[in-house]
Design an enzyme around this catalytic site. Structure first.
Site, short mmCIF file in Angstrom:
data_model
loop_
_atom_site.label_atom_id
_atom_site.label_comp_id
_atom_site.label_asym_id
_atom_site.label_seq_id
_atom_site.Cartn_x
_atom_site.Cartn_y
_atom_site.Cartn_z
N SER A 60 0.83 -1.21 0.00
CA SER A 60 0.00 0.00 0.00
C SER A 60 0.86 1.26 0.00
CB SER A 60 -0.91 0.01 1.23
OG SER A 60 -0.13 -0.18 2.41
N LEU A 95 4.42 3.66 -1.27
CA LEU A 95 4.89 4.30 -2.50
C LEU A 95 5.38 3.27 -3.53
CD1 LEU A 95 6.12 6.71 -4.18
CD2 LEU A 95 8.10 6.58 -2.65
N VAL A 96 6.32 2.42 -3.12
CA VAL A 96 6.95 1.50 -4.08
C VAL A 96 5.99 0.36 -4.43
CG1 VAL A 96 8.96 0.04 -4.51
CG2 VAL A 96 9.21 2.10 -3.11
N TYR A 108 17.77 2.83 11.27
CA TYR A 108 17.20 2.28 10.03
C TYR A 108 18.30 1.64 9.18
CZ TYR A 108 14.92 2.81 5.35
OH TYR A 108 14.42 2.64 4.09
N THR A 127 17.84 4.43 -4.39
CA THR A 127 18.09 5.78 -3.86
C THR A 127 16.74 6.36 -3.43
OG1 THR A 127 17.90 6.49 -6.14
CG2 THR A 127 20.11 6.32 -5.26
N ASN A 128 16.72 7.64 -3.12
CA ASN A 128 15.50 8.34 -2.71
C ASN A 128 14.43 8.18 -3.81
OD1 ASN A 128 13.73 10.40 -1.64
ND2 ASN A 128 15.52 11.21 -0.57
P1 NAP Z 1 5.78 3.48 2.55
O1 NAP Z 1 5.11 4.24 1.47
O2 NAP Z 1 5.94 4.12 3.88
O3 NAP Z 1 5.02 2.09 2.73
C1 NAP Z 1 5.40 1.21 3.74
C2 NAP Z 1 4.62 -0.06 3.58
O4 NAP Z 1 5.00 -0.97 4.63
C3 NAP Z 1 3.10 0.13 3.71
O5 NAP Z 1 2.47 -0.75 2.83
C4 NAP Z 1 2.83 -0.28 5.14
O6 NAP Z 1 1.50 -0.76 5.33
C5 NAP Z 1 3.83 -1.43 5.29
N1 NAP Z 1 4.16 -1.71 6.67
C6 NAP Z 1 4.73 -0.87 7.57
N2 NAP Z 1 4.85 -1.47 8.77
C7 NAP Z 1 4.35 -2.73 8.60
C8 NAP Z 1 4.17 -3.83 9.48
N3 NAP Z 1 4.56 -3.78 10.76
N4 NAP Z 1 3.60 -4.97 9.01
C9 NAP Z 1 3.21 -5.03 7.71
N5 NAP Z 1 3.36 -4.03 6.83
C10 NAP Z 1 3.91 -2.89 7.28
O7 NAP Z 1 7.22 3.03 2.11
P2 NAP Z 1 7.91 3.04 0.66
O8 NAP Z 1 8.51 4.38 0.48
O9 NAP Z 1 7.00 2.47 -0.35
O10 NAP Z 1 9.12 2.04 0.92
C11 NAP Z 1 9.10 0.70 0.45
C12 NAP Z 1 10.46 0.10 0.66
O11 NAP Z 1 11.43 0.88 -0.02
C13 NAP Z 1 10.90 0.08 2.12
O12 NAP Z 1 11.52 -1.14 2.40
C14 NAP Z 1 11.86 1.24 2.23
O13 NAP Z 1 12.79 1.02 3.26
C15 NAP Z 1 12.48 1.24 0.87
N6 NAP Z 1 13.03 2.53 0.40
C16 NAP Z 1 12.23 3.62 0.29
C17 NAP Z 1 12.77 4.82 -0.16
C18 NAP Z 1 11.96 6.08 -0.31
O14 NAP Z 1 12.52 7.12 -0.68
N7 NAP Z 1 10.65 6.05 -0.10
C19 NAP Z 1 14.13 4.87 -0.54
C20 NAP Z 1 14.91 3.71 -0.44
C21 NAP Z 1 14.35 2.54 0.03
P3 NAP Z 1 0.31 0.27 5.72
O15 NAP Z 1 0.13 1.17 4.54
O16 NAP Z 1 -0.84 -0.61 5.94
O17 NAP Z 1 0.78 1.00 6.94
O1 GFB Z 2 14.22 12.78 1.59
P1 GFB Z 2 15.09 13.09 2.73
O2 GFB Z 2 14.45 13.26 4.05
O3 GFB Z 2 16.12 11.98 2.83
O4 GFB Z 2 15.86 14.46 2.34
P2 GFB Z 2 17.65 11.67 3.03
C1 GFB Z 2 16.55 15.20 3.29
C2 GFB Z 2 17.22 16.41 2.67
O5 GFB Z 2 16.22 17.32 2.18
C3 GFB Z 2 18.00 17.17 3.72
C4 GFB Z 2 16.23 18.51 2.95
O6 GFB Z 2 19.08 17.87 3.11
C5 GFB Z 2 16.95 18.15 4.25
O7 GFB Z 2 17.53 19.28 4.87
N1 GFB Z 2 14.84 18.97 3.14
C6 GFB Z 2 14.37 20.22 2.87
C7 GFB Z 2 13.80 18.25 3.61
N2 GFB Z 2 13.08 20.31 3.17
C8 GFB Z 2 12.69 19.10 3.63
C9 GFB Z 2 11.44 18.57 4.05
O8 GFB Z 2 10.40 19.24 4.09
N3 GFB Z 2 11.41 17.25 4.43
C10 GFB Z 2 12.53 16.47 4.39
N4 GFB Z 2 12.43 15.17 4.73
N5 GFB Z 2 13.73 16.95 4.00
C11 GFB Z 2 16.59 9.61 4.09
C12 GFB Z 2 16.97 8.70 5.23
O9 GFB Z 2 17.60 10.49 4.03
O10 GFB Z 2 16.60 8.94 2.84
C13 GFB Z 2 16.18 7.47 5.19
O11 GFB Z 2 16.88 9.38 6.46
C14 GFB Z 2 16.06 6.85 3.80
O12 GFB Z 2 16.74 6.57 6.10
C15 GFB Z 2 15.79 7.88 2.72
O13 GFB Z 2 17.20 6.12 3.48
C16 GFB Z 2 15.88 7.33 1.30
O14 GFB Z 2 18.18 11.26 1.71
O15 GFB Z 2 18.41 12.73 3.74
#
Ligand code: NAP
Ligand code: GFB
Length: 364
Positions: free
Chosen positions: A17, A19-20, A150, A178-179
């Site tokens: 449910s 983002l990914v 994390y 990445t992000n």
């Molecule tokens: P997200 O939008 O926050 O979604 C997290 C998902 O995990 C949701 O479906 C949530 O379910 C489920 N979840 C959380 N806690 C759970 C639990 N205790 N039991 C079962 N399900 C649970 O995250 P996302 O951004 O799609 O991330 C997906 C993966 O990509 C993660 O492994 C994350 O670490 C990795 N990732 C994300 C980013 C990024 O920038 N977003 C970057 C690098 C890696 P509910 O919706 O029901 O709460």
């Molecule tokens: O996406 P973000 O939180 O992830 O970006 P990271 C942080 C950068 O964006 C910092 C700036 O340089 C912040 O100062 N920034 C500016 C903001 N405005 C905002 C705002 O409104 N919200 C946020 N969040 N940042 C995360 C990790 O790091 O990256 C996680 O902490 C995960 O563990 C994720 O791995 C992919 O790239 O800094």
């Protein structure tokens, strides 16, 4: 069980449910049957979220495997947050993700699941290491202090995968994106990643005639991948990749952009003309973490990434059109159980006995 059901193999996506997971669901629902990123005949895709079972709990995790008997799992479920959420909750991020990942892998082993691809993040890499980041550098030093909880939990998946392979011969691997950004993201103002957080802040600044305030100096650099591109790379990994070695899933290392460039692009895309400034009392986090995508590009033979501006345009459009059902952190349709979600994929026809059928099968 009907004949067609018995011919099916099940692929489970945890955290679907989010983002990914929503992006994988959308790609699986819309790409043609048997095309490179589409469903294959005879496959049943099951998309799960936390209400289908809390994966921090070993019994609920085991019940999920017993119910669906997946041949493969794309494991996305995690406690996920941006820089500021991580900084406030390093222990919670460590504990919850350690529990979830340990349960997923142990139950996969017990239920003889043939393949698990877990999701890490480029923040697992050491803070101080020679750039670009490559798959071989994960364990060469401590991660950045802002998200050490994390990062250590996610790093441990790589250790677990290797140990499962060594002791039991399991085919467990991991992807390192990445992000990420795109539709169905978490747009919470405080806890989200930078792109959804800034989109929501800019949206409110425009609506309320207030200043648009960006945290930090705007100077840090990041690589961003569009969720729908990432979904395709995950599907490729599921089909084609059978090594324990993790794979970085990213745009090229030359595609870093500054937070200021991100904020400027959001301002442009949202048509915001009001006051816009940086709050330099807030953390910048890690300055940069450029990752190389050379390994996956050489294996895939190339991939056409969606240009950043196009992906940002699509995401802004989705956010503005779905504001009420999006995860904004406010009380809205999403919090009342009417969260915006992609539609379920159609069931696939049963696999044919023909030799060219490419369904992921139990012998994978
Ligand atoms: P997200 O939008 O926050 O979604 C997290 C998902 O995990 C949701 O479906 C949530 O379910 C489920 N979840 C959380 N806690 C759970 C639990 N205790 N039991 C079962 N399900 C649970 O995250 P996302 O951004 O799609 O991330 C997906 C993966 O990509 C993660 O492994 C994350 O670490 C990795 N990732 C994300 C980013 C990024 O920038 N977003 C970057 C690098 C890696 P509910 O919706 O029901 O709460
Ligand atoms: O996406 P973000 O939180 O992830 O970006 P990271 C942080 C950068 O964006 C910092 C700036 O340089 C912040 O100062 N920034 C500016 C903001 N405005 C905002 C705002 O409104 N919200 C946020 N969040 N940042 C995360 C990790 O790091 O990256 C996680 O902490 C995960 O563990 C994720 O791995 C992919 O790239 O800094």
């Amino acid at each position: 069980m009907s004949t067609s059901e018995s011919q099916q193999v099940t692929i489970v996506v945890t955290g679907a449910s989010g983002l990914v997971g929503s992006a994988i669901k959308q790609v699986i629902a819309t790409e043609p049957l048997d095309s490179p990123y589409g469903r294959r005949r005879g496959e049943r895709w099951v998309f799960l979220r936390s209400t289908d079972g809390d994966l921090r709990d070993p019994a609920q995790t085991d019940a999920m495997y017993a119910k669906y008997k997946p041949v493969a799992v794309i494991h996305l479920a995690a406690l996920v947050g941006g820089l500021f959420n991580n900084m406030r909750h390093n222990l919670t991020f460590l504990r919850e993700n350690l529990l979830i990942n340990d349960n997923i892998l142990w139950s996969a082993y017990k239920h003889n699941t043939k393949k698990v691809i877990s999701c890490l993040s480029t923040c697992v890499f050491p803070d101080k290491v020679e750039y670009p980041l490559t798959e071989a550098k994960i364990h060469l030093g401590p991660p950045h202090s802002s998200n050490f909880g994390y990062s250590h939990a996610k790093r441990m998946v790589d250790v677990q995968n290797r140990a499962y392979k060594e002791e039991f011969g399991c085919n467990f691997s991991s992807a390192i994106p990445t992000n990420v950004f795109g539709p169905y993201d978490n747009f919470d103002l405080e806890d989200s990643h930078v792109i959804p957080g800034l989109m929501h802040k800019c949206y409110l600044a425009k609506k309320n005639g207030t200043p648009f305030i960006v945290s930090g100096t705007g100077k840090p650099l990041r690589q961003f991948i569009y969720s729908l591109d990432l979904a395709k790379l995950f599907i490729w990994m599921l089909r084609e990749y059978d090594s324990v070695e993790p794979l970085i899933l990213s745009v090229g290392e030359d595609e870093e952009i500054s937070i200021k460039e991100v904020a400027d692009a959001i301002v442009r895309e949202m048509g915001f003309t009001g006051e816009y400034r940086f709050d330099t009392t807030k953390s910048d986090g890690q300055f940069r973490k450029p990752a190389s995508n050379a390994q996956i590009m050489s294996l895939m033979g190339g991939f056409k990434f969606t240009p950043f501006d196009v992906a940002l345009h699509e995401t802004v459009k989705w956010f503005e059109e779905n504001y009420d059902g999006a995860r904004t952190g406010f009380k809205n349709s999403a919090t009342e159980g009417k969260r915006a979600q992609p539609k379920e994929p159609e069931p696939t026809p049963p696999s044919s006995p023909r030799a060219d059928s490419k369904a992921l099968n139990a012998s994978t």
